[in-house]
Every structure is written in C-alpha cells, then in structure tokens.
Design a protein around this motif. Sequence first.
Motif, PDB file in Angstrom:
ATOM      1  N   GLN A   1       0.858  -1.187   0.000  1.00 33.27           N
ATOM      2  CA  GLN A   1       0.000   0.000   0.000  1.00 33.27           C
ATOM      3  C   GLN A   1       0.894   1.238   0.000  1.00 33.27           C
ATOM      4  O   GLN A   1       1.989   1.222   0.572  1.00 33.27           O
ATOM      5  CB  GLN A   1      -0.915  -0.001   1.225  1.00 33.27           C
ATOM      6  N   ILE A   2       0.422   2.349  -0.650  1.00 31.29           N
ATOM      7  CA  ILE A   2       1.258   3.531  -0.840  1.00 31.29           C
ATOM      8  C   ILE A   2       0.499   4.783  -0.413  1.00 31.29           C
ATOM      9  O   ILE A   2      -0.694   4.934  -0.717  1.00 31.29           O
ATOM     10  CB  ILE A   2       1.675   3.671  -2.321  1.00 31.29           C
ATOM     11  N   ILE A   3       1.201   5.682   0.289  1.00 30.91           N
ATOM     12  CA  ILE A   3       0.734   7.054   0.492  1.00 30.91           C
ATOM     13  C   ILE A   3       1.850   7.988   0.029  1.00 30.91           C
ATOM     14  O   ILE A   3       3.005   7.560  -0.129  1.00 30.91           O
ATOM     15  CB  ILE A   3       0.372   7.335   1.966  1.00 30.91           C
ATOM     16  N   TYR A   4       1.506   9.262  -0.228  1.00 33.63           N
ATOM     17  CA  TYR A   4       2.542  10.202  -0.653  1.00 33.63           C
ATOM     18  C   TYR A   4       2.239  11.602  -0.159  1.00 33.63           C
ATOM     19  O   TYR A   4       1.097  11.931   0.184  1.00 33.63           O
ATOM     20  CB  TYR A   4       2.711  10.204  -2.170  1.00 33.63           C
ATOM     21  N   THR A   5       3.291  12.410  -0.102  1.00 32.87           N
ATOM     22  CA  THR A   5       3.208  13.817   0.275  1.00 32.87           C
ATOM     23  C   THR A   5       3.497  14.650  -0.963  1.00 32.87           C
ATOM     24  O   THR A   5       4.480  14.398  -1.671  1.00 32.87           O
ATOM     25  CB  THR A   5       4.210  14.148   1.389  1.00 32.87           C
ATOM     26  N   ASP A   6       2.637  15.660  -1.222  1.00 35.46           N
ATOM     27  CA  ASP A   6       2.840  16.467  -2.419  1.00 35.46           C
ATOM     28  C   ASP A   6       3.670  17.708  -2.098  1.00 35.46           C
ATOM     29  O   ASP A   6       4.157  17.891  -0.975  1.00 35.46           O
ATOM     30  CB  ASP A   6       1.501  16.837  -3.054  1.00 35.46           C
ATOM     31  N   LEU A   7       3.857  18.565  -3.102  1.00 36.01           N
ATOM     32  CA  LEU A   7       4.694  19.745  -2.937  1.00 36.01           C
ATOM     33  C   LEU A   7       4.129  20.733  -1.929  1.00 36.01           C
ATOM     34  O   LEU A   7       4.857  21.595  -1.428  1.00 36.01           O
ATOM     35  CB  LEU A   7       4.876  20.435  -4.296  1.00 36.01           C
ATOM     36  N   CYS A   8       2.846  20.618  -1.640  1.00 35.56           N
ATOM     37  CA  CYS A   8       2.243  21.505  -0.639  1.00 35.56           C
ATOM     38  C   CYS A   8       2.323  20.914   0.764  1.00 35.56           C
ATOM     39  O   CYS A   8       1.704  21.448   1.683  1.00 35.56           O
ATOM     40  CB  CYS A   8       0.775  21.760  -0.987  1.00 35.56           C
ATOM     41  N   ASP A   9       3.059  19.799   0.904  1.00 37.13           N
ATOM     42  CA  ASP A   9       3.202  19.098   2.185  1.00 37.13           C
ATOM     43  C   ASP A   9       1.883  18.501   2.660  1.00 37.13           C
ATOM     44  O   ASP A   9       1.693  18.256   3.868  1.00 37.13           O
ATOM     45  CB  ASP A   9       3.780  20.028   3.270  1.00 37.13           C
ATOM     46  N   ASN A  10       0.968  18.220   1.744  1.00 38.49           N
ATOM     47  CA  ASN A  10      -0.265  17.524   2.068  1.00 38.49           C
ATOM     48  C   ASN A  10      -0.095  16.034   1.783  1.00 38.49           C
ATOM     49  O   ASN A  10       0.562  15.657   0.810  1.00 38.49           O
ATOM     50  CB  ASN A  10      -1.430  18.074   1.245  1.00 38.49           C
ATOM     51  N   THR A  11      -0.710  15.188   2.618  1.00 36.44           N
ATOM     52  CA  THR A  11      -0.553  13.742   2.512  1.00 36.44           C
ATOM     53  C   THR A  11      -1.816  13.122   1.925  1.00 36.44           C
ATOM     54  O   THR A  11      -2.946  13.466   2.329  1.00 36.44           O
ATOM     55  CB  THR A  11      -0.262  13.120   3.890  1.00 36.44           C
TER      56      THR A  11
END
Length: 636
Positions: free
Chosen positions: A434-444
């Motif tokens: 399973q995968i989660i990620y953080t974007d350039l706005c620091d949102n998960t």
Amino acid sequence: MARLRLFTIALLLVATGGHAQYMSEGGRFQVDVQSGCAPLTVNITINAPSACDAGNPCDMDWDGDNNYDENLVFTHTYTTPGSYYLTVLFQSTGQDRILIEVIDDTPPDFKIYTCSGNEVMYEITDASYDEYVVDFNDGSPALILPAGSSGGNHTYALPGAQTITVRGRNAGAIDNCTANAQPFTTFPTIPTPLINSLVVLDDNQIQIDFTTRQYVQYKLEMSMNGVTNFQHEEDVYNTTMATSSTVISGLDTESNYYCFRLGVFDPCNPASPMQYSNVICSATLSLELLDNMNRLQWTTHTTGINNYTLERNFAPYISAIPGSQTSVNDNDVQCKTEYSYQLISNYPNGSTSYSLTRTGTAVSMTPPTPVQNITAVVNGNSVELSWTQDPAFDPIEYVISKNIDDSDFTEAGRSAVSGFTDPEFSPERPTCYQIIYTDLCDNTSPPSIIACPIVLTAEQLDDGSVLLNWTPYEGWALGVQEYVVEKYTDDGFLLNTFDAGVNLTITDNTEDDIHQVHVYVVRAIAKEGGLGEAISNVVVITRDPRITYPTAFTPNGDGKNDHFTVFTKFVNGFQMSIFNRWGELIYVTDDINQGWDGTFNGKLMPEGTYAFRVDVVDYLGRSFVEMGSVMLLRRR
C-alpha cells in the motif's frame, strides 16, 4: 650554337622592348617597375655596353639576400611586402643594384552615408596611401584625392543599385593595388525604418531590434511613461541591410514604461525634418500569488496595440487578449510549482514588445488524491512496484508499506519517484503493498489501493503434464483483463504462450522431447490501458529422463520387435549392458538407438530371461540407473 643564337635574340628583344624606365645605381640595367602592391612583377633590361648572355653570363639576386640566380631569368614576381635590393652581378664589371618597394595590397577603407535625392556622402578613413582614386561607376570622371582628404558628396542621376570604388596608390609606384568596391542603393526618399521588437532585459535595460537600410543614419529617440516627450538616445548606422540591435541602459523598468521611435537622418541635408518609424513601448508586468490563483497586471501605452499574448513557462498560454485589457487571473496552477510569465504586446505591423519575465511559486492547500493503480513485477526474491497517480499533484516522497500473511501494514521503504523495489519478497508468504505520498504543498494523500503480486505454483503430473496455479492479481482499480502464461527454455527462448483469460489455473500437456527444463511465468494485463503488466514469480520444472522399455522381444527376423531397445529423453550420455542368467556380460552399447538383437558372438541366444542395466546422464549432468529384465522369445 642554334640555342645560343635564339637566346641572344630573346635578350635583344628584352633590351629593346621599351618597357624599362627605372635606372639602377650604376646605370648598367633598368627595370620597368620599382614600386607597387604585392604581387609585383619586375622585368630587367640590360643597358649597353653591359651584356648578360651565354657568352657574358651574369647572376641575379632578386631579394638582396646574396642568393644569386644563375639561370639568366629577367623577370621576377614579389609576393611578400617589403623593401628588396635587386642586384645584378656582371662577370666583367661587378654588381649593380636598385631598390624595389613592395607594398601590402590592402584595399582602402571608406564609409558611405546614403541621403535623399539619390545623393551619397563618402568618407575615406584609410591613411595607407599617398592618394586615392574614387570612381562612382556612373560615367562621371573619377576623383583623385590626396591622403588626408575627408571625402565628399555625389549625386546619381537615377535611384537604385550603385557602387563606389576606391583604390589607393603611391607616388612613383605602379597603379596595381586592389580597389575596395562597396555596393549600395540610392533613394529619392530614404525608406522609413521599422522597429521589430522590444525586450525588457532586466530592471534597468531594454533591447531594441530594428530593420534598417544599408549606409543610412538613424536617430533613436525615447519617451518615458507616454509618447509626448521623445528625446534623442543614440545614433544608429549599419553597413549591412539587416536586423540590428541596441541595448538602452540606466532605466527603471520596475516603475516606468518606455516608448521608442527611430528617425531617418539625412547627413547631406541635416536641417531637413526626420521621418519616423513606428512607435513601440515596453510594459511593466506584476505578479500576485493568491490561493490557487496567480494574478497578473500590467501598465503600458495602449494606443496602437492590437492585442496581447501571455506566455507561461516560456510557451504561449493566452492569446488575443484585447489591447484595452490590463490584467489576467491564472487559475490553472499547482501548489509549490514555479511559474514564469511574460507579456507580449502585439502591434498591427507585426512588431512585438516583451515585458520583463515575472516568476513566482503558486500556493494551494488541496489534498492530493490517492494512488489508484499499482503494478507489481516479481523478480526473484524481490518485487518491483510502479504506479500511476493524478497528474494534478506532484509528489515529493512516497511511503510504501506492506503486510505479510495478513498482518498489519508496516513501512517497507520510501521513494522520490513512482517506483520501488522490495528486496525481501518470498512467494511462500503472501505479501501485499500500500502507498501514500506527500505532495509539494506538504499535504498527505489517503492510502492507495492494495496491491498483491501474483504467486505462481506448478506441479509435474505422472503423465508428464504440468499443472499451473496462481493467485489473482490485486492492485488495479478496474481489475484484470486477462492472464497470459509463458513457457521458456532455461536459456530464455519462448516456447509457448497460453491465454488463460481470467482463469487462475491451466494444465500444460504440450509435448517437448528437446528441452528438459521449462520455465513458467504469468503476466496479468489490466483492463485500463497504459499500466504495464503485472508479472508473477518464475517457476522452473525439470523433467527426468523417464527410462521405459518392453518386457519381451522376438529376434526372429520378421522386422517386428527384433531388437530390445530402451527409450528415454534428455540424454547426453548412455550405456546399456545385457547379462545372461549367470550374470555374464554378453552385450554392451552406448548407442541409444542400436538396441540388442538377441545374439552373442554372432550366435542367437536361447529363449529366456536376460538382465539389463541402463546408465544415463541427462542434459543437466545428473546420472540415472535403471535395471530390469527382458524375455527373449522365439515366436515363429
């Protein structure tokens, strides 16, 4: 004797040809040229009573370096500029000489200034020669100007293509120097120039590009924050008809906009009013960074502007913005993404004005969407994961978790790209990811879909077929379109492909007596395109030689069952031995196709039971032994 007469006649012709005019120091010879541009050809004439022939030989030192030419050559060409003492060494009277001056053949420089009324002003800037010959090539007499003359004016009868030729020459020198010819065009009225473009380079510099005429003088003028107060900025003069540029410095492009025009100056009539080009103005552009929006505003002299083009990241973004508009809101932005904007003012004549580029990083607080599709490829004891996500969000880091045997998910690693390799995978233990990620706005993002790699198992059945089973692939939002099973040799050659549809099992009963080792793998194809293929672990099936043989044979010569033959596969080494009832060896062969014909030493053996032993080495180097008995029958 005949050659001597011919040579004497030739020398007499040179001596009486009438071309020589410069006398040597001793008066014993003369030359036709003493000074001129390189290459300079000098001819010698011998003056009587001096003689220079086969009966009275003399030597020539052309360069004054004491290297004499004894071949009675009376002509020499100097190719290198310099001063040379030409010396003739007479046999009876000694040497005589004259100084030769060779000038560098450089065409003289001069300038041309085109005026109205088919008139031209010329200025000689060269100072290498004593005088200059100016030819207007229109049938008028050439002018001879002494060194230091500034030049003058000349009026042509007709407009069009003309040429002025200027060549230099020195006193006492031959007139052989190369002329400088400059073509140009005369005009009844000098055409109006065109300012092609304006580019704001930074906060204090602007570049102007314009198309001008050859040899025409122009005056560049500038006005700040309007078009009512133009002031002279600089002169423009080009020797070619091409687009040229100039950079104006010392400006404040952050606070002001500037307008420019280019006037035609007539040096032959300096008091006449100038004709002006189009007017082109810069624009001050500002960028304001708001939530999910970048706002752009600008100020310029809008009169004469057809429309605007807004470029984003150095590519056209919004075209045909009305000339009266002074702002744009860009809502198509991504958080923490840098954007560069440039405003282009488009004029009806095709001229363009480029503002200073404005750059800023957009802001947003929109949470990213979860990863929806994960593709897993098993590679030995590792799994290679790749995935796709909503391109509206730019991740800075992915966190990959896994569970084993239905345990809780724990972190397996992190990746900055949409791919990850888990080096600790075992097909014997069910594993999912399973995968989660953080974007350039620091949102998960929320957790992704769960991805479980394909686990393939295989079993060789008693009849030699292979039963294949595998787990369903999980990881794609729309699921699996079909499964494909591929069978390879151990060196990677594809033997068979089996379309399994959505089934999770197949049986491979294809015959193959050549390849002992078969390698199986399952590929899953997604219903959604562009996701690649999920690939299972590799299963290797190694087949045994499987030695088989008949229980009896009848060596009676009827062509049927006359030999006892052993059957096997995948053999690199073979030996069969036959024994009688007392254990004596009566036959041996290493030819798998030969078999035993029931004889010993050429005699047919009696009916009965005989023992055999078969030794086999397979393709993999493994040894196998098969022992048994066979009945020899004499059926008639």
